[in-house]
Design a protein around this motif. Structure first.
Motif, PDB file in Angstrom:
ATOM      1  N   GLU A 335     -52.483 -54.065 -44.791  1.00 36.97           N
ATOM      2  CA  GLU A 335     -52.916 -53.073 -45.783  1.00 36.97           C
ATOM      3  C   GLU A 335     -54.384 -53.261 -46.147  1.00 36.97           C
ATOM      4  O   GLU A 335     -55.112 -52.282 -46.349  1.00 36.97           O
ATOM      5  CB  GLU A 335     -52.030 -53.161 -47.017  1.00 36.97           C
ATOM      6  CG  GLU A 335     -50.599 -52.688 -46.756  1.00 36.97           C
ATOM      7  CD  GLU A 335     -49.690 -52.860 -47.957  1.00 36.97           C
ATOM      8  OE1 GLU A 335     -48.730 -52.073 -48.079  1.00 36.97           O
ATOM      9  OE2 GLU A 335     -49.951 -53.764 -48.769  1.00 36.97           O
ATOM     10  N   ALA A 336     -54.829 -54.511 -46.208  1.00 35.89           N
ATOM     11  CA  ALA A 336     -56.231 -54.775 -46.541  1.00 35.89           C
ATOM     12  C   ALA A 336     -57.155 -54.261 -45.442  1.00 35.89           C
ATOM     13  O   ALA A 336     -58.222 -53.691 -45.724  1.00 35.89           O
ATOM     14  CB  ALA A 336     -56.446 -56.271 -46.754  1.00 35.89           C
ATOM     15  N   VAL A 341     -61.114 -50.281 -43.584  1.00 34.14           N
ATOM     16  CA  VAL A 341     -61.601 -49.339 -42.568  1.00 34.14           C
ATOM     17  C   VAL A 341     -61.727 -47.941 -43.159  1.00 34.14           C
ATOM     18  O   VAL A 341     -62.718 -47.235 -42.919  1.00 34.14           O
ATOM     19  CB  VAL A 341     -60.669 -49.328 -41.336  1.00 34.14           C
ATOM     20  CG1 VAL A 341     -61.065 -48.198 -40.378  1.00 34.14           C
ATOM     21  CG2 VAL A 341     -60.714 -50.664 -40.616  1.00 34.14           C
ATOM     22  N   ARG A 342     -60.746 -47.534 -43.937  1.00 31.08           N
ATOM     23  CA  ARG A 342     -60.819 -46.195 -44.543  1.00 31.08           C
ATOM     24  C   ARG A 342     -62.010 -46.105 -45.501  1.00 31.08           C
ATOM     25  O   ARG A 342     -62.741 -45.100 -45.511  1.00 31.08           O
ATOM     26  CB  ARG A 342     -59.524 -45.870 -45.282  1.00 31.08           C
ATOM     27  CG  ARG A 342     -59.524 -44.469 -45.890  1.00 31.08           C
ATOM     28  CD  ARG A 342     -58.245 -44.177 -46.644  1.00 31.08           C
ATOM     29  NE  ARG A 342     -57.136 -43.866 -45.765  1.00 31.08           N
ATOM     30  CZ  ARG A 342     -56.907 -42.665 -45.248  1.00 31.08           C
ATOM     31  NH1 ARG A 342     -57.749 -41.658 -45.502  1.00 31.08           N
ATOM     32  NH2 ARG A 342     -55.873 -42.445 -44.474  1.00 31.08           N
ATOM     33  N   PRO A 349     -55.342 -44.932 -40.154  1.00 29.08           N
ATOM     34  CA  PRO A 349     -54.697 -45.626 -39.037  1.00 29.08           C
ATOM     35  C   PRO A 349     -54.007 -44.638 -38.091  1.00 29.08           C
ATOM     36  O   PRO A 349     -53.561 -43.568 -38.508  1.00 29.08           O
ATOM     37  CB  PRO A 349     -53.662 -46.526 -39.718  1.00 29.08           C
ATOM     38  CG  PRO A 349     -54.090 -46.623 -41.139  1.00 29.08           C
ATOM     39  CD  PRO A 349     -54.758 -45.321 -41.449  1.00 29.08           C
ATOM     40  N   ASN A 350     -53.913 -45.008 -36.826  1.00 25.96           N
ATOM     41  CA  ASN A 350     -53.164 -44.200 -35.867  1.00 25.96           C
ATOM     42  C   ASN A 350     -51.957 -44.979 -35.358  1.00 25.96           C
ATOM     43  O   ASN A 350     -51.659 -46.075 -35.835  1.00 25.96           O
ATOM     44  CB  ASN A 350     -54.069 -43.715 -34.725  1.00 25.96           C
ATOM     45  CG  ASN A 350     -54.657 -44.861 -33.911  1.00 25.96           C
ATOM     46  OD1 ASN A 350     -54.079 -45.952 -33.824  1.00 25.96           O
ATOM     47  ND2 ASN A 350     -55.807 -44.618 -33.298  1.00 25.96           N
ATOM     48  N   ILE A 351     -51.268 -44.422 -34.374  1.00 20.97           N
ATOM     49  CA  ILE A 351     -50.020 -45.021 -33.891  1.00 20.97           C
ATOM     50  C   ILE A 351     -50.242 -46.415 -33.322  1.00 20.97           C
ATOM     51  O   ILE A 351     -49.383 -47.291 -33.457  1.00 20.97           O
ATOM     52  CB  ILE A 351     -49.349 -44.093 -32.838  1.00 20.97           C
ATOM     53  CG1 ILE A 351     -47.979 -44.629 -32.419  1.00 20.97           C
ATOM     54  CG2 ILE A 351     -50.247 -43.904 -31.636  1.00 20.97           C
ATOM     55  CD1 ILE A 351     -46.947 -44.686 -33.506  1.00 20.97           C
ATOM     56  N   ALA A 354     -50.242 -48.821 -36.152  1.00 20.60           N
ATOM     57  CA  ALA A 354     -48.899 -48.954 -36.723  1.00 20.60           C
ATOM     58  C   ALA A 354     -48.007 -49.839 -35.850  1.00 20.60           C
ATOM     59  O   ALA A 354     -47.263 -50.686 -36.362  1.00 20.60           O
ATOM     60  CB  ALA A 354     -48.270 -47.579 -36.902  1.00 20.60           C
ATOM     61  N   LEU A 355     -48.066 -49.654 -34.533  1.00 22.69           N
ATOM     62  CA  LEU A 355     -47.239 -50.461 -33.636  1.00 22.69           C
ATOM     63  C   LEU A 355     -47.666 -51.922 -33.676  1.00 22.69           C
ATOM     64  O   LEU A 355     -46.822 -52.841 -33.700  1.00 22.69           O
ATOM     65  CB  LEU A 355     -47.326 -49.921 -32.205  1.00 22.69           C
ATOM     66  CG  LEU A 355     -46.704 -48.549 -31.971  1.00 22.69           C
ATOM     67  CD1 LEU A 355     -46.994 -48.073 -30.545  1.00 22.69           C
ATOM     68  CD2 LEU A 355     -45.196 -48.566 -32.216  1.00 22.69           C
ATOM     69  N   ALA A 356     -48.977 -52.163 -33.672  1.00 26.84           N
ATOM     70  CA  ALA A 356     -49.464 -53.542 -33.759  1.00 26.84           C
ATOM     71  C   ALA A 356     -49.084 -54.159 -35.105  1.00 26.84           C
ATOM     72  O   ALA A 356     -48.818 -55.370 -35.192  1.00 26.84           O
ATOM     73  CB  ALA A 356     -50.974 -53.572 -33.559  1.00 26.84           C
ATOM     74  N   SER A 357     -49.044 -53.341 -36.158  1.00 28.70           N
ATOM     75  CA  SER A 357     -48.630 -53.834 -37.476  1.00 28.70           C
ATOM     76  C   SER A 357     -47.165 -54.242 -37.467  1.00 28.70           C
ATOM     77  O   SER A 357     -46.783 -55.263 -38.061  1.00 28.70           O
ATOM     78  CB  SER A 357     -48.872 -52.754 -38.540  1.00 28.70           C
ATOM     79  OG  SER A 357     -50.244 -52.440 -38.639  1.00 28.70           O
TER      80      SER A 357
END
Length: 409
Positions: A335-336, A341-342, A349-351, A354-357
């Motif tokens: 989340e940090a 980045v935002r 974030p993109n897919i 999300a997958l790496a997360s």
């Protein structure tokens, strides 16, 4: 919308006058058929919609001709997936809503236009346990992608109807392929159990909510219209080869660092940020290093040309991860990073992020993000291969030569 349109409705859909509509028919651009209940002519709604899309693409073509293969106008017509208005649809169904409850197998049934029962009843691959054990003994220590690229062609040689084009034969091959790919990538024997449960068992995910996140990830990765790997699959299929060969080509394309390999870059970013101890400073240094001279930055895991306001696939998975694994320390890191980045670039974030997360927060094996991507996407590849086989035709674009011209007498 009904399956047929009146002349007035067709003309309105195309944005033309009735005389122009009749001219289209006379020139063979559109067909009409007599109304069984009257004297008027009717027009196939699907054909009218396709023509309307072609007209719109033609208007844009002059402006984007140089970028036709780089996020430009479509190069193939398809009935499978639509990305529009920041949303993703599989055959007209909202993919994000599907991912809230559907399994990958149910999604495959939608994409392949068959029943979930047909997929569940598909026969097992004609491969003995001894054969599978021997393959895994040789290749079990290899990376998941390498195992798949070796085992799938070998398995294809065991398929008695791998070249058959009948509908039943194709569906049998599709189910075998999906299960064999999963088995190859997680080093397990092929099984008919839902893939998200197979992954959960192989990766030691015992929490039902966490396993549900794997299920949702597979569904949102199932297809994304003509990305590089899917286009590769369609090109290979157009030559007449079988599903196993086409999917092997798709896997090779997916592995590139600018496609499915993006998840590995995001994972590396996570590791670097964690070692730095200061996410904001690390991000600033990263952006300065990646500046291409025009103050444009390419940061893996963030932004997507088709989703300028945010990737809905990423939102679904990250929201679910925060809800069901939010107390894990790695979630705070994720989340940090997303927040930094935002705040710095404005990119969501993109897919890939999300997958790496999911891989990081749920402590999945290294490369699990890529495995989720590949196992989800194979269902879409198969749908596109089936559509390409039905539509027929060899995909063979011409090149625009820009080199030195030969001398002329």
């Amino acid at each position: 919308m009904s399956s047929h349109l009146t002349a007035a409705e067709a003309a309105e859909a195309l944005g033309i006058s009735l005389p122009t509509l009749y001219a289209y028919v006379s020139r063979g651009m559109l067909r009409s058929s007599p109304d069984a209940h009257g004297k008027r002519r009717l027009y196939d709604a699907d054909e009218v919609r396709r023509l309307a899309r072609r007209k719109e693409d033609g208007k844009r073509a002059g402006k984007v001709a140089q970028k036709v293969l780089d996020w430009g106008v479509p190069v193939l017509e398809s009935r499978i997936t639509l990305v529009a208005g920041g949303r993703l649809f599989y055959r007209g169904h909202d993919a994000i809503e599907l991912a809230r409850s559907a399994t990958l197998e149910e999604t495959a049934a939608l994409l392949w236009e068959c029943s979930p029962r047909r997929i569940a009843a598909a026969p097992a691959a004609p491969i003995t346990g001894a054969q599978w054990a021997a393959w895994l003994k040789l290749w079990g220590e290899s990376a998941p992608l390498e195992r798949a690229l070796v085992l799938l062609p070998a398995a294809a040689a065991q398929m008695p109807r791998v070249w058959a084009l009948g509908r039943d034969a194709q569906l049998d091959a599709a189910c075998m392929l999906m299960r064999l790919l999963a088995a190859a990538m997680i080093s397990a024997a092929p099984a008919s159990e839902p893939l998200h449960r197979q992954l959960a068992a192989a990766w030691g995910v015992r929490n039902r909510r966490h396993a549900d996140l794997l299920r949702a990830a597979l569904v949102v990765c199932a297809d994304h219209e003509l990305n590089p790997s899917t286009f590769t699959v369609r090109c290979i299929t157009s030559t007449g080869t079988h599903l196993f060969g086409a999917v092997a080509g798709g896997l090779a394309a997916l592995a590139g660092p600018r496609h499915g390999g993006e998840t590995a870059r995001v994972t590396a970013f996570f590791e670097e940020a964690a070692r730095s101890g200061d996410i904001d400073r690390h991000l600033a240094a990263r952006l300065a290093r990646d500046d291409d001279g025009t103050h444009r930055h390419r940061l893996s895991g963030f932004g997507h040309p088709l989703y300028p306001h945010g990737d809905p696939r990423a939102r679904l998975l990250l929201d679910g991860l925060a809800e069901h694994a939010g107390t894990r320390p790695a979630m705070a890191e994720v989340e940090a990073i997303a927040r930094a980045v935002r705040d710095t670039t404005g990119l969501p974030p993109n897919i890939d992020f999300a997958l790496a997360s999911l891989e990081r927060v749920l402590a999945l094996p290294a490369g699990a993000a890529f495995t989720l991507f590949a196992l989800g996407r194979v269902t879409g590849w198969i749908a596109h291969a089936m559509e390409q086989t039905t539509d027929g035709g060899l995909i063979r674009p011409r090149a625009r030569y820009v080199g030195v011209h030969p001398a002329t007498d």
